[in-house]
Design a protein around this motif. Sequence first.
Motif, PDB file in Angstrom:
ATOM      1  N   ARG A  63       0.841  -1.204   0.000  1.00 29.64           N
ATOM      2  CA  ARG A  63       0.000   0.000   0.000  1.00 29.64           C
ATOM      3  C   ARG A  63       0.873   1.249   0.000  1.00 29.64           C
ATOM      4  O   ARG A  63       0.568   2.238  -0.671  1.00 29.64           O
ATOM      5  N   GLU A  66       2.308   1.825  -3.403  1.00 31.35           N
ATOM      6  CA  GLU A  66       1.268   2.273  -4.318  1.00 31.35           C
ATOM      7  C   GLU A  66       0.980   3.756  -4.128  1.00 31.35           C
ATOM      8  O   GLU A  66       0.970   4.531  -5.097  1.00 31.35           O
ATOM      9  N   ASP A  93       1.378  -6.892  -5.089  1.00 30.31           N
ATOM     10  CA  ASP A  93      -0.067  -7.162  -5.019  1.00 30.31           C
ATOM     11  C   ASP A  93      -0.433  -8.432  -5.771  1.00 30.31           C
ATOM     12  O   ASP A  93      -1.202  -9.248  -5.292  1.00 30.31           O
ATOM     13  N   GLU A 120      -9.397  -9.463  -4.413  1.00 28.13           N
ATOM     14  CA  GLU A 120      -9.378  -9.114  -5.832  1.00 28.13           C
ATOM     15  C   GLU A 120      -8.040  -8.434  -6.072  1.00 28.13           C
ATOM     16  O   GLU A 120      -7.614  -7.602  -5.274  1.00 28.13           O
ATOM     17  N   TRP A 121      -7.354  -8.823  -7.140  1.00 26.99           N
ATOM     18  CA  TRP A 121      -6.012  -8.268  -7.362  1.00 26.99           C
ATOM     19  C   TRP A 121      -5.981  -7.152  -8.382  1.00 26.99           C
ATOM     20  O   TRP A 121      -6.920  -6.959  -9.141  1.00 26.99           O
ATOM     21  N   ASP A 122      -4.832  -6.469  -8.401  1.00 30.87           N
ATOM     22  CA  ASP A 122      -4.664  -5.273  -9.219  1.00 30.87           C
ATOM     23  C   ASP A 122      -4.172  -5.647 -10.623  1.00 30.87           C
ATOM     24  O   ASP A 122      -3.044  -5.359 -10.998  1.00 30.87           O
ATOM     25  N   ASN A 219     -12.857  -1.288 -14.637  1.00 33.72           N
ATOM     26  CA  ASN A 219     -12.371  -0.703 -13.376  1.00 33.72           C
ATOM     27  C   ASN A 219     -10.872  -0.435 -13.413  1.00 33.72           C
ATOM     28  O   ASN A 219     -10.401   0.595 -12.945  1.00 33.72           O
ATOM     29  N   GLN A 220     -10.127  -1.386 -13.965  1.00 33.42           N
ATOM     30  CA  GLN A 220      -8.676  -1.220 -14.017  1.00 33.42           C
ATOM     31  C   GLN A 220      -8.300  -0.074 -14.952  1.00 33.42           C
ATOM     32  O   GLN A 220      -7.448   0.750 -14.631  1.00 33.42           O
ATOM     33  N   LEU A 222     -10.175   2.404 -15.904  1.00 36.17           N
ATOM     34  CA  LEU A 222     -10.678   3.672 -15.378  1.00 36.17           C
ATOM     35  C   LEU A 222      -9.671   4.311 -14.439  1.00 36.17           C
ATOM     36  O   LEU A 222      -9.342   5.493 -14.555  1.00 36.17           O
ATOM     37  N   LYS A 223      -9.124   3.539 -13.503  1.00 36.85           N
ATOM     38  CA  LYS A 223      -8.219   4.185 -12.542  1.00 36.85           C
ATOM     39  C   LYS A 223      -6.836   4.433 -13.141  1.00 36.85           C
ATOM     40  O   LYS A 223      -6.265   5.496 -12.950  1.00 36.85           O
ATOM     41  N   LEU A 227      -8.658   8.147 -14.408  1.00 33.09           N
ATOM     42  CA  LEU A 227      -8.788   8.938 -13.186  1.00 33.09           C
ATOM     43  C   LEU A 227      -7.448   9.425 -12.638  1.00 33.09           C
ATOM     44  O   LEU A 227      -7.274  10.619 -12.409  1.00 33.09           O
ATOM     45  N   PHE A 228      -6.502   8.519 -12.400  1.00 36.82           N
ATOM     46  CA  PHE A 228      -5.230   8.981 -11.833  1.00 36.82           C
ATOM     47  C   PHE A 228      -4.491   9.935 -12.781  1.00 36.82           C
ATOM     48  O   PHE A 228      -4.000  10.975 -12.334  1.00 36.82           O
ATOM     49  N   LEU A 231      -6.201  13.265 -12.488  1.00 38.78           N
ATOM     50  CA  LEU A 231      -5.934  13.955 -11.225  1.00 38.78           C
ATOM     51  C   LEU A 231      -4.615  14.709 -11.251  1.00 38.78           C
ATOM     52  O   LEU A 231      -4.391  15.605 -10.449  1.00 38.78           O
TER      53      LEU A 231
END
Lengths: 391, 359
Positions: A63, A66, A93, A120-122, A219-220, A222-223, A227-228, A231
Amino acid sequence: MTVTAQSAPTDTHTIPGDALLRRLTPEQIEAFGAELDEIRQRVIGRLGEEDATYIRNVVKAQRAFEVAGRALFYVPPAWPLAVAALSVSKILDNMEIGHNVMHGQYDWMGDPGLNSRMYEWDNVCPSDQWKYSHNYIHHTYTNILGKDRDIGYGILRMDEEQEWKPHYLGNPLYATLLMLGFEWGVAMHDLEFERIMAGEKTWAETKHLHAGLIRKIRNQALKDYLLFPALTGPLFPLTFAGNATANLVRNIWAFNIIFCGHFPAGVSTFSQEECEDESRGHWYYRQLLGSANITGSKLFHVMTGNLSHQIEHHLFPDLPARRYPEIAEEVREICERYGIAYNTGPLGKQLGSVARKICRFALPDKAPRFLPGFLGGGRSGEPVAETPLAA
Amino acid sequence: MSIGQSILRSRAVAALTSPHGVDRYLEQVNPMWAAHEVRARIVSVDREVDVPGHPPVATITLQPTSTWRGHRAGQHVQLGVEIDGARRTTRVFTVSSPDSRRGDRFTITLRANPDGVVSRYLVKRATPGTMVHLSEAEGDFVLPDHVPEHVLFISGGSGITPVMSMLRSLQRRTHRGRVTFVHYAQSPDHQIFAAELDEIRRSGHGIDVHLLHPELGDPALSPAWLERLVPGYRDVPTWACGPAPLIEAVQAAYDGSDALRVEYFKAPRPAASSEVGGDVSFSRSGESAPNSGASLLEQAEALGLRPEFGCRMGICFTCTSRKSEGTVRNVLTGEESSLPDEDIRICVSAPVGDCTVEL
Ligand SMILES: Cc1cc2nc3c(=O)[nH]c(=O)nc-3n(C[C@H](O)[C@H](O)[C@H](O)COP(=O)(O)OP(=O)(O)OC[C@H]3O[C@@H](n4cnc5c(N)ncnc54)[C@H](O)[C@@H]3O)c2cc1C
Ligand code: FES
């Protein structure tokens, strides 16, 4: 002949792995299995706070890497550091945490965050689909031709028992592509494209997998890709590229470690006939002959999710992986007594061996004379254990 | 809910923290930070009862995370502890403090059962600062919003906790009606909340407290005794909680009246063996035995199996197992079910005839 779950080798000739399995008498196999069972029971009895603390510390580190990685993208000169931190995060992860937790190695802790049913993995592969193809198919039928779809992942020719066809000339190219897009390869594994192409399966039959797959990919993506990067505002392209690179680094690393687990020279494959109704001892023996380890430092083992101890992992898939190094010493000693080869070597050697195999099997078995010697080299299942058996 | 909480629970944050979820990050910084999960820090452990040679009782004060939505008097909570930092084990305890709101401190009061894994740990070993895992408050053994003019509470042993929470809530709500509070304990030394009950008794305020010790000669519960204490008790809204014999006596006394509500801490004993028949088989372990009529969990344990369990009362679903065939009766509701390949809670399912469970 294409090797798939349905079209098994129909002729009942024995293959080199089968011959190896027959080198031990049924009594020896049983005694051998009992010794391994004993190790298993002992380790299970000792599971406790140390194991819990270990995996929690790995999670904490993951974490932290990350968050650090995501934050460092705000500092353009630190881009390489950000990519490195995020790559380490994804590797930890997926391997030491995801792979091992999803094997149920930490289910005894009763922690929903470390439970095989919930983790659930990355990466883009939905965990439930992976658990079926990996935990069940691959770990049950390890290296059984026609059953274990991890032999060449339905794309590559990795064994002489797979009939050569002209398209296998692309073996090295396919392997490279699989390496670069490994998470996608793993995610698409269950769709069994090769069987759809061969007309053995229809696209409609994979329908039950689509929704989960699409949700996970969305989902993967998207981030990591929207999104990242968004940002970080004007740094969007840099962050986007950084996230893509981290995913790529993880793909390359995971592919290499995993291919070293089952494909270096000396690792055997088996026929379905030989493994029908097998005993527990026979299963252990097959797992051992079908896996290979990689030697390295403690940090190296952590970064491979202890899959550098593929042999111990295949013998005891649900024991916490941090226990494999200590178990390995005993397994080696048992192997010595039974005269079973214990396949291990440094990363460079195992990788070289895998690479040679990929190139070698791109070509037909009766290699034309003009080929350089190293490409025409040894059969993969050649018995490597020549020492006489202990009584 | 605060703005911070709303942000943490937003879809944007969920997308950014996918696939792990925001709590998996917050907990690394501070275990008291959470957006969805409920946890609590132990604030204090106070002995209520400490009779030498008998299991002690303690009240544990908990500071929950802001995700705790509060509880209604009488509700319980699933509480998980990591014993020796490793295996999380979850059991059910009733909130003993009055109604709580979001994030409010609350207490549980429990007896350290002689072989109780969680209760012994909480009473004897847990120290302030220890973190525990919680569910939200659950259960419908609660006071209604409009409290009737006269209410009757009957409890025994540690079954005092839900009615104590109700009594305390009534006091806080300055309830003007009548309350009759009957409690059975082994002896005055075993009395939980003794000082507080004594205080309430002396200050009056329409609360009649009756603390009884049948083992020392006080009358046991009977219809005649109840009638003398509360004439027409069958029509007085009543909440009862305690050991099985007490609950059975209360149920007999109320004779099916719907003024009575009961709470069990332990699943009631199912029918005696003569009526059930058949064999129970556990397919994975290969064990089987004649059906004793007890719950499948107990029958499995009797054969030496160790299925996982939490509450043993059908609340937590820890014991869920696949029944491949046979009929089972839910010991709480009496409902029967014969579906093949059905997931059942073995702690509250007793077989009726032959039954096979994948254990
Ligand atoms: C709704 C509800 C509310 C409750 N509220 C309270 C409360 O407020 N205060 C309170 O003190 N208690 C309460 N309880 C009871 C409490 O949940 C149980 O006593 C619980 O078992 C306590 O956990 P433990 O750690 O003591 O015991 P456990 O470890 O669960 O053991 C408790 C008992 O279970 C039996 N047992 C355990 N393992 C086995 C086995 N392998 N084989 C056979 N039998 C076994 C034994 O009889 C043992 O003494 C409540 C229960 C419910 C369902
Ligand atoms: S043990 Fe909790 S539901 Fe059965």
